[in-house]
Structures are given as C-alpha cells and as structure tokens.
Design an enzyme around this catalytic site. Structure first.
Site: not given
Length: 259
Positions: A152, A139
């Site tokens: 996350y 990410s």
C-alpha cells in the site's frame, strides 16, 4: 454544454463527502463505484437537495480494463469532463509474507493502473481543450512508508511521484494536476486490526468531511500537494532530520499492534 466532475470511489468515505460538498457548490457529477444501490441513493439525494446533474457509473476499478471502459462509456454518452478525482483505492495491513498476493495485485491494479489509465485518457482531452483539473488521492504514507503496509505504501508513493511529475510536464497547458495526502481518516479503510496499531492511537483518525473539504479546495483552486492536518504534516517531515535507521524503527513501532 454542461460540464461534469468524475469522482471515483464515490459511494463512501472521502469520496462520498467530496460528492456532497461539490454538489453544494452546484458542480455536476459523474459518480463511480462498485455499489450500484448506494450510488443510486446518493444520486437521488444530491439531485433532490441541490438540483444538479448526477450520473452514476458502476465499475470495479480493481481491473484497469474497467477504467478504460469507464472512459469509453463517458465519451459515448457525450459528457464533457472538466475535472477528474482519482479517489478509489484500497489498502491492507499485515506481514508481507502472510498477506494475500491476489489482494495485493488487485490493490496495485486499482491504486496505480486504473489511476494511470483514467489520468492518461482524460488528460489528453483536457490538454486538447486547454483546461482541466485532475486530483489524485495519495496518502501520508507517500512520504512515510510504513512496515506492514508495504505494498500500500508503495502504491501511494507512486501516486504522489506520478502526480508531481505529470504536473510539471503539463505546465502551460491549462491542465492542473494535484495530490491530496490524507493521514488516518474515519472510514471503512481502517480494519479492526489496523485500529489496534500504535499509529492510530498516537494519530487519531479525522473526519472524512474535513479531508473532503481540503480536497474540494485543492481540486477547484489549488496547486501542488496538500497534507491534511498539522500532525500529518509534521510526521511527513520527520525523515528530513531523522537518520534512516532510526526513522524505520519509529515507523515499525508505530505500525505495530499495541501490546
């Protein structure tokens, strides 16, 4: 013997778009997700349109034991795997003291434990064969961990570090490990609350088809890591020339809800 690409999180979003694009290149697929009905629909669609082999495996990878079971099922069926895409993942948003511990432990299990298990099991076979490719979906937050996405961000930071170090270990074996690093993407990942944050106003989500296109290129022919989109590349490099304290204030403001 026919070879397959294993693709997790294949029922929607980036995973689905990758499946469609890989099928268009006549790649045989083993699609993995929790939604059996959706997987069957995609299987029928891809076989009819592209004439490839498509197998489906219904697994909930929020438990690492399911990842181990997936590998065993594939071995029992005798499928030859030449590539693995660890795309399945989940996130959440909110103040750490208020978010669900159970959800975050499941997130760690899915985003990290199952990814590591599948990588370890398949990479041993690939090294023994002398060829193979593994792509892990990381990410933008691997480079730019945000407040309110604390767990996350940490899982995706792990994914990038794991991918890069494993790639170095495997040099000369014929096995290539890469990391795809998308920023905001138009998928079900974005909750209604996430959509009200400043970052999604400043950095508009892009189509999963665009992310998938970069992902397919990286999986089949690339090396290293790939940030999708110029804005995400620019944001990932901000910490290089911005003091830590100021950078964290910027990130906290971006991650905050619009006022």
């Amino acid at each position: 013997m026919e070879e397959y690409i294993v693709l997790t999180g294949a029922s929607s979003g980036i995973g689905y778009e990758m499946a469609v694009q890989l099928a268009a290149q006549k790649k045989n697929l083993i699609l993995v997700a929790r939604n059996e009905a959706k997987l069957k629909q995609i299987q029928t669609e891809l076989i009819a349109e592209h004439g490839i082999l498509v197998e489906i495996m219904v697994k909930d990878l929020s438990k690492a034991q399911a990842a181990i079971a997936l590998y065993k099922d594939i071995k029992i069926k005798g499928f030859q795997v030449n590539a693995l895409v660890n795309n399945a993942g989940v996130g959440n948003y909110g103040s750490f003291i208020e978010t669900s511990l159970e959800e975050e432990l499941d997130m760690i299990e899915l985003n990290i434990s199952s990814l590591v298990a599948l990588t370890k099991l398949f990479v041993r076979d690939m090294v023994a064969k002398g060829s193979g490719r593994i792509m892990n979906v990381a990410s933008l937050l691997s480079f730019l961990p945000f407040p309110y996405y604390s767990v996350y961000s940490a899982t995706k930071t792990f994914v990038l570090a794991f991918s890069e170090t494993l790639a170095a270990e495997l040099e000369g074996t014929g096995v290539i490990v890469t990391a795809l690093c998308p920023g905001p993407t138009e998928t079900g990942f974005n909750t209604d609350t996430m959509k009200t944050t400043n970052v999604l106003k400043a950095n508009k989500p892009i189509s999963p088809k665009i992310v998938a296109k970069d992902g397919v290129k990286l999986l089949l022919n690339g090396k290293g890591k790939k940030l999708v989109g110029f804005m995400n590349w620019f944001l990932s490099n901000l910490p290089r020339f911005t003091p830590d304290g100021i950078m964290m204030k910027i990130k906290k403001n971006l991650a905050s809800q619009q006022k």
